[in-house]
Each structure stands twice: as C-alpha cells, then as structure tokens.
Design a protein around this motif. Structure first.
Motif, PDB file in Angstrom:
ATOM      1  N   LEU A  37       0.748  -1.393   0.191  1.00 46.45           N
ATOM      2  CA  LEU A  37      -0.036  -0.212   0.010  1.00 46.45           C
ATOM      3  C   LEU A  37       0.868   1.347   0.042  1.00 46.45           C
ATOM      4  N   LYS A  38       2.028   1.142   0.689  1.00 51.96           N
ATOM      5  CA  LYS A  38       2.732   2.422   0.862  1.00 51.96           C
ATOM      6  C   LYS A  38       3.502   2.515  -0.407  1.00 51.96           C
ATOM      7  N   ASP A  39       3.596   1.471  -1.223  1.00 49.24           N
ATOM      8  CA  ASP A  39       4.180   1.567  -2.623  1.00 49.24           C
ATOM      9  C   ASP A  39       3.384   2.335  -3.572  1.00 49.24           C
ATOM     10  N   ASP A  40       2.021   2.071  -3.462  1.00 50.36           N
ATOM     11  CA  ASP A  40       1.303   2.717  -4.038  1.00 50.36           C
ATOM     12  C   ASP A  40       1.160   4.427  -3.943  1.00 50.36           C
ATOM     13  N   LEU A  41       1.427   4.929  -2.965  1.00 52.58           N
ATOM     14  CA  LEU A  41       1.762   6.116  -2.530  1.00 52.58           C
ATOM     15  C   LEU A  41       3.002   6.516  -3.092  1.00 52.58           C
ATOM     16  N   ILE A  42       4.154   5.702  -3.102  1.00 54.75           N
ATOM     17  CA  ILE A  42       5.488   6.106  -3.726  1.00 54.75           C
ATOM     18  C   ILE A  42       5.188   6.397  -5.261  1.00 54.75           C
ATOM     19  N   LYS A  43       4.465   5.338  -5.980  1.00 49.11           N
ATOM     20  CA  LYS A  43       4.038   5.602  -7.442  1.00 49.11           C
ATOM     21  C   LYS A  43       3.270   6.897  -7.555  1.00 49.11           C
ATOM     22  N   GLN A  44       2.399   7.172  -6.965  1.00 55.93           N
ATOM     23  CA  GLN A  44       1.644   8.461  -7.028  1.00 55.93           C
ATOM     24  C   GLN A  44       2.799   9.554  -6.916  1.00 55.93           C
ATOM     25  N   ALA A  45       3.651   9.430  -5.971  1.00 57.37           N
ATOM     26  CA  ALA A  45       4.907  10.548  -6.038  1.00 57.37           C
ATOM     27  C   ALA A  45       5.569  10.858  -7.093  1.00 57.37           C
ATOM     28  N   MET A  46       5.980   9.591  -7.674  1.00 59.62           N
ATOM     29  CA  MET A  46       6.716   9.850  -8.978  1.00 59.62           C
ATOM     30  C   MET A  46       6.134   9.901  -9.810  1.00 59.62           C
ATOM     31  N   SER A  47       4.766   9.881 -10.064  1.00 58.36           N
ATOM     32  CA  SER A  47       4.290  10.596 -11.222  1.00 58.36           C
ATOM     33  C   SER A  47       3.835  11.866 -11.154  1.00 58.36           C
ATOM     34  N   LYS A  48       3.607  12.198  -9.985  1.00 55.88           N
ATOM     35  CA  LYS A  48       3.156  13.753  -9.761  1.00 55.88           C
ATOM     36  C   LYS A  48       4.573  14.511  -9.650  1.00 55.88           C
ATOM     37  N   GLY A  49       5.624  13.936  -9.112  1.00 52.96           N
ATOM     38  CA  GLY A  49       6.483  14.822  -9.161  1.00 52.96           C
ATOM     39  C   GLY A  49       7.501  14.936 -10.166  1.00 52.96           C
ATOM     40  N   GLY A  50       8.254  16.042 -10.531  1.00 52.28           N
ATOM     41  CA  GLY A  50       9.049  16.330 -11.679  1.00 52.28           C
ATOM     42  C   GLY A  50       8.213  16.879 -12.706  1.00 52.28           C
ATOM     43  N   LEU A 162      10.948   9.469   5.197  1.00 51.39           N
ATOM     44  CA  LEU A 162      11.994   8.847   4.040  1.00 51.39           C
ATOM     45  C   LEU A 162      11.600   7.553   4.151  1.00 51.39           C
ATOM     46  N   TYR A 163      11.440   6.882   5.204  1.00 48.87           N
ATOM     47  CA  TYR A 163      11.305   5.310   5.181  1.00 48.87           C
ATOM     48  C   TYR A 163       9.963   5.078   4.336  1.00 48.87           C
ATOM     49  N   ASP A 164       8.976   5.725   4.806  1.00 48.90           N
ATOM     50  CA  ASP A 164       7.623   5.128   4.164  1.00 48.90           C
ATOM     51  C   ASP A 164       7.699   5.777   2.734  1.00 48.90           C
ATOM     52  N   ALA A 165       8.522   6.474   2.430  1.00 46.49           N
ATOM     53  CA  ALA A 165       8.586   6.792   0.872  1.00 46.49           C
ATOM     54  C   ALA A 165       9.593   5.921   0.315  1.00 46.49           C
ATOM     55  N   GLY A 166      10.208   5.009   0.888  1.00 51.07           N
ATOM     56  CA  GLY A 166      10.976   3.707   0.141  1.00 51.07           C
ATOM     57  C   GLY A 166      12.318   4.481   0.166  1.00 51.07           C
ATOM     58  N   ILE A 167      12.884   5.223   0.993  1.00 47.42           N
ATOM     59  CA  ILE A 167      14.063   5.866   1.032  1.00 47.42           C
ATOM     60  C   ILE A 167      14.757   5.420   2.268  1.00 47.42           C
ATOM     61  N   ARG A 168      15.825   4.445   2.057  1.00 41.93           N
ATOM     62  CA  ARG A 168      16.856   3.906   2.921  1.00 41.93           C
ATOM     63  C   ARG A 168      17.957   4.597   3.283  1.00 41.93           C
ATOM     64  N   ILE A 169      18.047   5.337   4.390  1.00 48.52           N
ATOM     65  CA  ILE A 169      19.381   6.356   4.786  1.00 48.52           C
ATOM     66  C   ILE A 169      20.296   5.603   5.291  1.00 48.52           C
ATOM     67  N   ASN A 170      21.554   5.678   5.100  1.00 51.40           N
ATOM     68  CA  ASN A 170      22.666   4.949   5.620  1.00 51.40           C
ATOM     69  C   ASN A 170      22.498   3.660   5.560  1.00 51.40           C
ATOM     70  N   GLN A 171      21.999   2.976   4.872  1.00 51.08           N
ATOM     71  CA  GLN A 171      21.807   1.574   4.659  1.00 51.08           C
ATOM     72  C   GLN A 171      22.534   0.995   3.346  1.00 51.08           C
ATOM     73  N   ARG A 172      22.609  -0.164   3.057  1.00 47.58           N
ATOM     74  CA  ARG A 172      23.175  -0.680   1.800  1.00 47.58           C
ATOM     75  C   ARG A 172      21.903  -1.909   1.615  1.00 47.58           C
ATOM     76  N   LYS A 173      21.948  -2.098   0.226  1.00 43.55           N
ATOM     77  CA  LYS A 173      20.963  -3.223  -0.153  1.00 43.55           C
ATOM     78  C   LYS A 173      21.177  -4.482   0.246  1.00 43.55           C
ATOM     79  N   PRO A 174      20.265  -5.360   1.036  1.00 44.39           N
ATOM     80  CA  PRO A 174      20.436  -6.406   1.633  1.00 44.39           C
ATOM     81  C   PRO A 174      21.111  -7.568   0.771  1.00 44.39           C
ATOM     82  N   ASP A 175      22.095  -8.293   1.016  1.00 44.40           N
ATOM     83  CA  ASP A 175      22.557  -9.218   0.248  1.00 44.40           C
ATOM     84  C   ASP A 175      21.981 -10.424   0.016  1.00 44.40           C
ATOM     85  N   VAL A 176      20.908 -10.352  -0.693  1.00 42.37           N
ATOM     86  CA  VAL A 176      19.598 -11.524  -0.934  1.00 42.37           C
ATOM     87  C   VAL A 176      19.494 -11.484  -2.390  1.00 42.37           C
ATOM     88  N   THR A 177      19.411 -12.525  -2.908  1.00 39.38           N
ATOM     89  CA  THR A 177      18.865 -12.700  -4.338  1.00 39.38           C
ATOM     90  C   THR A 177      17.553 -13.401  -4.385  1.00 39.38           C
TER      91      THR A 177
END
Length: 361
Positions: A37-50, A162-177
């Motif tokens: 559900l939070k991703d749906d809000l991010i998609k709205q942000a990306m479509s309306k931003g810029g 920032l977290y709710d917007a899908g922005i992870r500060i001072n972290q790296r992507k988990p080493d998982v595939t």
C-alpha cells in the motif's frame, strides 16, 4: 477506505498483535500488505513529481545533494551560504515553494545542492508538497537532514517520512537474491544464521504471488528487509544529520542531539567548512587523470568521479559518442594488474588512476 486509512488499520493490528514465534508469519504477512500500500503512494509521488512548478530538476555537476527538513529550519540560508544560489529567506513557514538549485565547488568537485520545500508530517502520504519533494530526494546522491536546535523530535519524524517513501538512509541493499522458477516451490538457502525463519519467508513471498523461487540469503535480515528486496523499488542513500542555529543555545542544550550531527549556524557561518568537508567525504569522490594517447597525463586537473565508477562512466562524461565508438582503454594505477593494462568499458577504476581511452576514428 483510503490507502492511508488501510495502512493505519494494518499498523494498528500489528501494534496490538503479541510478538512471538506463533504470530511471526501473521505479522510478516501484514507488513507485506502494508508495504504494498505504501508503494502505491510512492508511485503517485513519482508520477506527480518532476512536473511543473520547479520540480523538474536537471542534475548537474559531479553529484547532487538535497537539503531535507521541516519548514523554517534554515535550509534557504544554508544554500545561500554554501552555493551561488539565491533562495528566498523569510521568518515564516514555506518560504521556499519550488526547488532551488545551487552549485558548490570544493576540492575540484562541482556539487549541486538543492533547497527543497520543507517536509511536513505525512509527506509520504501526500500532505503538503511531500510527493513532489520525495520524488526529487529519491534521485539524489546525499541527503542533508537539516534540524534546528529547538525541535529534537523532528529527527524521528523525518526518518519515518523518508522510510515510508521507500528511501533507506545510511543502509545498503540486503545481500539477498530472489530468482523466480517455474516449479519446485520456494527453496531457501542461507550462508548465515537468520533471524527470520523459512516459513515466514515463504509467507511474505506468497503475499506477492511468488510461489516458486530460489532465495539465497548471505546476511542476516529482517522481514522488513526481505520485503524491500521483493519490492525492488527502494533507494539507498547516505545521509548526514545537520543541526542548525547552534548560536542560539548553550552547549548543555546540544548534548541531547546525536554526537555525530554536524553542528552549524548558517546565519553566523559557523562550522560551514566542516560541513563542506563532510559532504565531500560522504560522496566518496575519486580522482581520475586522463592521458591522451602518446602524450603525458594531465595531473593538474583530474576528472572527479564517484567511487565505483567504470571506464564506461568516464566515457559517458566525456562525450555522448565515446561509449558507442569505444575500442579499448589503458589504465595505470591501483585498479590495473600491471602498468598500462588494456581494459574494457566495465573496468572499475580506483582513486588516482591514469586513463587513456581509444575510440574509433
């Protein structure tokens, strides 16, 4: 029910659910639903931003830094002191209504700094101009989280937005595939002991309709980190906490803030040199010296690149046709196995390397 109301209902259920092994799968499923559900809000942000109104920002220079904070914390004053920008300054909220870009030159690097409209609580859900602001933040290389000395509680609120917007500060992507397969169910392999159990992993993947996959885990992860990997739309950005207006309080008051915060007064220009050095260090710049074929290397004016840059990245910076016409390159320095090693566009460069690029005539 709105998306925001659905998210709140799920969070309420998580909060009232007792945390134990028996409920781990249930909580994992709820978190997966909430993340979607939070991703749906991010998609709205990306479509309306810029779009219009100053939010279409062309990146320039060697890196882009955004000033993120609540209204009236001094972002406009700070960008005016650090760069050639002229952002309006006022003693009232929402002085900056558009994105104001400025350029800071420091140790041969040209750094673009963006003054954004102030975030408000609920920005990730679209309050204020949160969606547009977040779309700009997601594309930057470094975040300066600006606080003033009178609002300690803003730290947690900023981090949550920032977290709710899908922005992870001072972290790296988990080493998982996660590799989808046609059959066989979900097979989990791990090189380390993990906090999350295999059944919870399968439950979370099932929530995203992934019923056949190979999951390879190379570090301990939480359910939230696994969801981040599944969604694959998170951005991982370094951030620096900057505490402004320190000239207005005594040293005792400052002790409540994190020790690693950069403490400044933009108005009085206190510790701005420390802030500039911190920005430069966190951006991880390296110097690459270009050597024309058959000539000496230019050791006076290096090309400033980000750490991890490849020969191809240098080609892209030099000219739009260099990658297309690329034949090979020669490298001298720490990244080379021997002096003058012949390499391709995917070769990763190190600080201080000397580089010659050969293109088709």
């Amino acid at each position: 029910m709105t998306i925001e109301e659905e998210i709140k209902a799920i969070q309420d259920e998580i909060d009232k659910t007792q945390k134990n092994k028996a409920t781990e799968h249930h909580i994992g499923r709820l978190k997966a639903k909430m993340a979607r559900l939070k991703d749906d809000l991010i998609k709205q942000a990306m479509s309306k931003g810029g779009g219009t109104g100053g939010y279409s920002v062309k990146k320039s220079g060697d890196a882009t830094v955004t000033l993120v904070g609540f209204p009236s914390v001094g972002k406009s004053t700070l960008i005016n002191k650090l760069t050639d920008a002229r952002s309006e300054v006022g003693a009232y909220e929402f002085t900056t209504l558009d994105v104001v870009p400025g350029s800071m030159e420091y140790r041969d690097a040209k750094i673009q700094i963006l003054d954004l409209p102030g975030l408000v609580k609920g920005a990730a859900a679209g309050k204020g101009r949160g969606r547009e602001v977040i779309s700009v933040i997601r594309g930057c290389d470094l975040i300066l989280m600006i606080l003033d000395v009178f609002n300690f509680d803003h730290i947690a609120v900023l981090e949550k937005e920032l977290y709710d917007a899908g922005i992870r500060i001072n972290q790296r992507k988990p080493d998982v595939t996660i590799t989808r397969t046609l059959k066989g169910g979900v097979v989990v392999t791990s090189t380390v002991d993990t906090t999350i159990d295999h059944e919870t992993i399968k439950t979370i993947l099932g929530e995203y309709k992934i019923h056949n996959a190979l999951v390879n885990i190379r570090e301990d992860i939480t359910a939230d980190q696994l969801i981040d990997v599944v969604r694959d739309n998170r951005v991982y950005i370094p951030a620096v906490l900057v505490l402004n207006k320190i000239d207005l309080v005594d040293k005792e008051h400052l002790k409540k803030f994190p020790k690693d915060a950069i403490k400044i007064s933009a108005d009085r220009e206190l510790n701005l040199d420390v802030l500039k050095e911190t920005i430069y260090d966190h951006l991880g710049f390296i110097n690459i010296y270009l050597k024309p074929q058959g000539d000496k290397a230019d050791l006076e004016e290096p090309m400033i690149m980000r750490g991890g840059a490849t020969v191809g990245d240098v080609c892209d910076r030099l000219h739009k046709d260099f990658r297309r016409k690329f034949r090979y390159a020669k490298v001298w320095g720490d990244s080379a196995k021997h002096a003058g090693q012949r390499v391709g566009v995917d070769h990763t460069l190190c600080d201080g390397d000397i580089l010659t690029i050969i293109i088709q005539k």
